[in-house]
Design an enzyme around this catalytic site. Structure first.
Site, PDB file in Angstrom:
ATOM      1  N   GLU A   1     -26.122  37.726  18.608  1.00 48.65           N
ATOM      2  CA  GLU A   1     -25.477  37.040  19.727  1.00 48.65           C
ATOM      3  C   GLU A   1     -24.463  36.014  19.236  1.00 48.65           C
ATOM      4  OE1 GLU A   1     -28.189  34.709  22.116  1.00 48.65           O
ATOM      5  OE2 GLU A   1     -26.737  34.646  23.759  1.00 48.65           O
TER       6      GLU A   1
ATOM      7  N   GLU B   1     -35.105  36.808  29.118  1.00 48.38           N
ATOM      8  CA  GLU B   1     -33.815  36.989  29.770  1.00 48.38           C
ATOM      9  C   GLU B   1     -33.607  38.479  30.052  1.00 48.38           C
ATOM     10  OE1 GLU B   1     -30.745  34.591  28.187  1.00 48.38           O
ATOM     11  OE2 GLU B   1     -29.442  35.012  29.878  1.00 48.38           O
TER      12      GLU B   1
END
Ligand code: BGC
Length: 829
Positions: free
Chosen positions: A627, A355
């Site tokens: 996260e 990502e």
């Protein structure tokens, strides 16, 4: 700049990194070399040498930008290198070209070459002589190209280097060029070229190995003790052709390398040994890792054979804070690391999995914290130029910048509105109206695009929204499905951004726009209040995020605000000070509490360690911000979601509260021309120091409590003045001070920690969130299911001592645990 160079590519296709070279003689008869300047960029990433000497210590040049419209070039003063080669038979300008962001994999869809197959290099060397004449050496189809020892390279997947193929002869004059062929010019529009305004990416540190161990399955594991971004530099010697394979990961799982969070990113470097002493440094990739698994090592692997090289955009550090609570300090340090790790050219969500994109929402949440910690003017200025270029071409602000998503991004709160809030945050930090002027077209276009989709009531009530992304109560497979209505979040953020827009227009003297946007901001605020706020100040949804946004974005009147603050304090206490907010609410919740008279609850939230909480990851050994609140779950397993990074700065946004409220450094005017120094001690902290390099110079604040006496030291930079609100001062003194160093020392009765005992009334204990939190843990352990309400009317006449009498046969440990909770809980570790 006049361009004579062409973007050139190797004639043969290489899987690995091609080399490109030209050889030239310095022109005679013009005197000495006065100056030599190399301008360098690539569709890919490029490294350059002059007669074998590296032109720069930059890595990953030219970084990532929205290549369709902007390609940045680096400029290097290479006078000394060209002079040094003047005594040699000729000068060789040599380039090595990696895939980088242009040619490698981007995003989770698996594909590479998002920008096309036209990898190429572009260099223009201008040599100026003493007599004023110049000689130009530029990339064109006269250059030669050949293979390198780098057989494969990809930012996600890693690099393969065959040391047997290494031969530096190509960098030197007179190279025969066996196996080499020519180059050709690529179609390339030089109008895309822009000077590099962001700091380049550099090596920042080299960390030693902390531990070498053997996993249950017999693998060799390395622990560097810190989750970081970069690569491992290797020194090794072994039989020619031996393959050493190094895989990287952030975490271990069941004692083995935990690669699941990387998804499809291979993060694997492979080295084929030459037989002699080899050194490897894979500069055409980078990994997010703390651990590595080493396979195929010849002989015994020693600590000194490996170093973890940390790379990031070479920004100047500008902000620090430190407190008496080591867990809080570590959390702050984790945020600093996550910022470093995610500023490799582009500010990214995460640096490790497939990502690593410039997600707008993450940066929007973290922007003010980032601007305190480092000088981000250039790196984020360049990123905002990318954003504006994308928006101008596509008509919308992409969710990721540079945009590589396959579908258009509709406007969403916290993500797309970074177009407004980031320039605004940078203006607050640097006081430079030029930032607002440059972003103005992008800001207004964004606001007007949302204005066009408001419903008849003035609410942003339709379309996709990320909402309070990663609210811990959202289902694991639907992070946008948190408990706070997504359109409430959207309208609240819109009230904030329209206000920022209106103020921007006024600052820039855009009077018509200022009137228009002020009216719009008023309309959105009124609509929000009508739809979501009761007359008394309850906010629909009754979530911490809903309250925090309404309080922080000025959506309530004074009475409502007070009531909303009380409601919020009740909610966070009810959750036992565990966290219940996602990306949208987390940056606001501590401010919402401390600004409505609930400092104790804000500290209780800050210092909670159970999952999910700010400090839970620290107690689990985190060295970066995660996260998810539970990226690693209490049982030590990795969260099974496909979206589990250990290195996402967004939740680190709480550090802005540490800087402003705990450390006490706030800008009272853009660029800190006026300062508010107002530290608010609490949470059992006995000292804090904060330091920030503003555009005027350094501001420093230290407060320390010792035996009921508080000392406060403040340094204010030249050209500024500060209002100092003396913390815990018996008369709540406020002093205006000028540049210089100022100190105060006074008795502060409030500074002493209240002493509680088994005879303290229950309602008094309940009013101290940290003590009450400890007590509820004891109640839950020994008296499960029995509700004990410290706020009930009868709690005023109840003590723990009395309570024990009502529990015949209570285990002696209950008394012990209660005594311990009341006497020690007010001071966190
Ligand atoms: C990223 C986030 C981002 C989000 C939005 C994720 O995959 O890691 O941080 O903001 O997607 O969809």
């Amino acid at each position: 700049m006049t361009w004579h160079a062409q973007m050139i590519a190797a004639d043969q296709a290489f899987d690995g990194a091609p080399l490109l070279r030209t050889e030239f003689a310095l022109e005679d008869g013009h005197g000495a070399v006065a100056r030599a300047t190399l301008t360098l960029t690539a569709q890919g990433v490029v490294e350059a040498w002059l007669n074998g000497r590296p032109v720069s210590d930059d890595v990953l040049t030219p970084g990532w930008s929205s290549y369709e419209w902007r390609l940045r070039y680096a400029t290097y003063d290479v006078t000394a290198l060209v002079e040094a080669s003047a005594s040699e038979s000729a000068t060789v300008l040599g380039l090595a070209l990696g895939k980088g962001w242009f040619g490698g994999r981007l995003g989770w869809s698996g594909g590479g070459s998002y920008y096309g197959d036209a990898q190429g290099a572009f260099a223009q060397l201008e040599v100026e002589f003493a007599d004023g004449s110049t000689q130009l050496i530029v990339t064109d189809d006269s250059w030669a190209s050949g293979p390198s020892a780098v057989l494969a390279n990809d930012l996600y997947d890693g690099e393969t280097i065959d040391a047997r193929l290494r031969d530096d002869a190509w960098k030197r004059p007179g190279f025969a060029g066996d196996g080499w062929t020519g180059t050709h010019a690529l179609e390339f529009d030089t109008a895309k070229l822009e000077p590099y305004i962001g700091p380049s990416v550099k090596r920042w540190a080299a960390l030693p190995v902390q531990e070498i161990s053997t996993s249950p399955s017999g693998k060799t594991l390395i622990d560097f003790g810190q989750n970081l971004v970069g690569w491992i530099k290797v020194r090794v010697q072994g039989p020619a052709g031996t393959e050493v394979v190094i895989r990287h990961a952030e975490v271990l799982e069941h004692g083995e390398l935990g690669v699941r969070p990387l998804r499809t990113a291979q993060a694997t470097d492979r080295y084929l040994l030459s037989g002699g002493a080899d050194e490897f440094e894979p500069t055409f990739t980078f990994h997010g890792f703390r651990y590595a698994e080493v396979d195929g090592w010849p002989g015994e692997l020693r600590d000194e054979d490996l170093r973890a090289v940390v790379v990031h955009s070479d920004m100047r550090r500008t902000g620090w804070v430190e407190t008496s609570n080591e867990l809080v300090n570590r959390m702050h340090e984790n945020a600093v690391w996550s910022m470093r790790d995610n500023f490799v050219g582009v500010p990214t969500d995460c640096p490790q999995r497939d990502e690593r994109l410039g997600w707008t929402g993450d940066l929007n949440a973290f922007g003010p914290t980032a601007a305190y910690l480092y000088d981000v003017r250039s790196v984020l200025g360049s990123w905002l130029d990318d954003l504006a270029a994308e928006q101008a071409e596509k008509g919308y602000v992409p969710w990721v910048v540079p945009d590589i998503l396959s579908t258009p991004s509709p406007p969403t709160a916290l993500w797309s509105d970074v177009a407004v809030s980031l320039p605004w945050a940078l203006y607050q930090e640097y006081g430079d109206q030029g930032i607002l002027r440059r972003a103005y077209p992008s800001m207004t276009t964004f606001i007007r695009s949302v204005e066009a989709v408001l419903d008849e009531n003035g609410l942003w009530s339709s379309g996709f929204q990320y909402g309070d992304w990663l609210d811990p109560d959202a289902p694991m497979d639907n992070p946008a499905g948190g408990k706070t209505d997504r359109h409430l979040v959207a309208s609240a953020y819109l009230a904030k951004t329209t206000r920022e827009m209106a103020e921007t227009a006024a600052i820039l003297g855009e009077d018509d726009d200022a009137r228009h946007f002020t009216a719009l901001a008023d309309r959105v605020r009124a609509a929000f209040r009508r739809e979501y706020v009761t007359a008394g100040g309850r906010v629909a949804n009754e979530t911490a995020t809903a309250y925090a946004l309404a309080i922080c974005f000025g959506l309530l009147d004074e009475d409502q605000r007070r009531h909303a603050g009380d409601q919020l304090a009740r909610l966070v206490a009810k959750a036992g000070f565990t966290i219940s907010t996602g990306f949208a609410g987390t940056p606001m919740v501590t401010d919402a509490l401390s600004s409505t008279g609930h400092l104790a609850e804000a500290y209780a939230l800050l210092t909670e360690t159970r999952c999910p909480s700010f400090l839970y990851p620290v107690t689990m050994g985190a060295t970066t911000i995660w996260e998810r609140w539970d990226s690693i779950r209490p049982d030590g397993t990795i969260n099974p979601s496909g979206m589990t990074s250990l290195n996402h700065y967004a939740f680190g946004a709480v550090c802005s509260w540490l800087h402003r409220v705990v450390g006490g450094i706030q800008a009272a005017a853009p660029g800190y021309r006026r300062l508010l120094i107002a530290p608010q001690p609490g949470g059992g902290l006995t000292h804090a120091s904060a330091r920030h390099v503003t555009v005027h110079g350094e501001v420093a604040v230290t407060w320390r409590i010792e035996e009921g006496v508080i000392t406060v030291d403040v340094t204010i930079p030249p050209g500024t003045e500060a209002l100092v609100r003396l913390p815990l001062h018996p008369e709540a003194a406020e002093v205006t001070v000028e540049a210089g160093t100022h100190s105060w020392r006074y008795s502060a009765p409030g500074a002493e920690r209240p002493e509680y005992s088994m005879d303290t009334a229950l309602n008094v204990l309940a009013a101290d969130p940290i003590v009450w939190r400890s007590l509820t843990e004891v109640f839950a352990k020994h008296l499960p299911g029995i509700p004990i309400d410290g706020n009930a009317p009868e709690a005023a006449g109840m003590t723990l001592e009395l309570l024990l009498q009502y529990i015949p046969g209570a285990a002696p440990e209950l008394r012990e645990d209660l005594e311990q909770a009341v006497t020690t809980a007010a001071v966190p570790a």
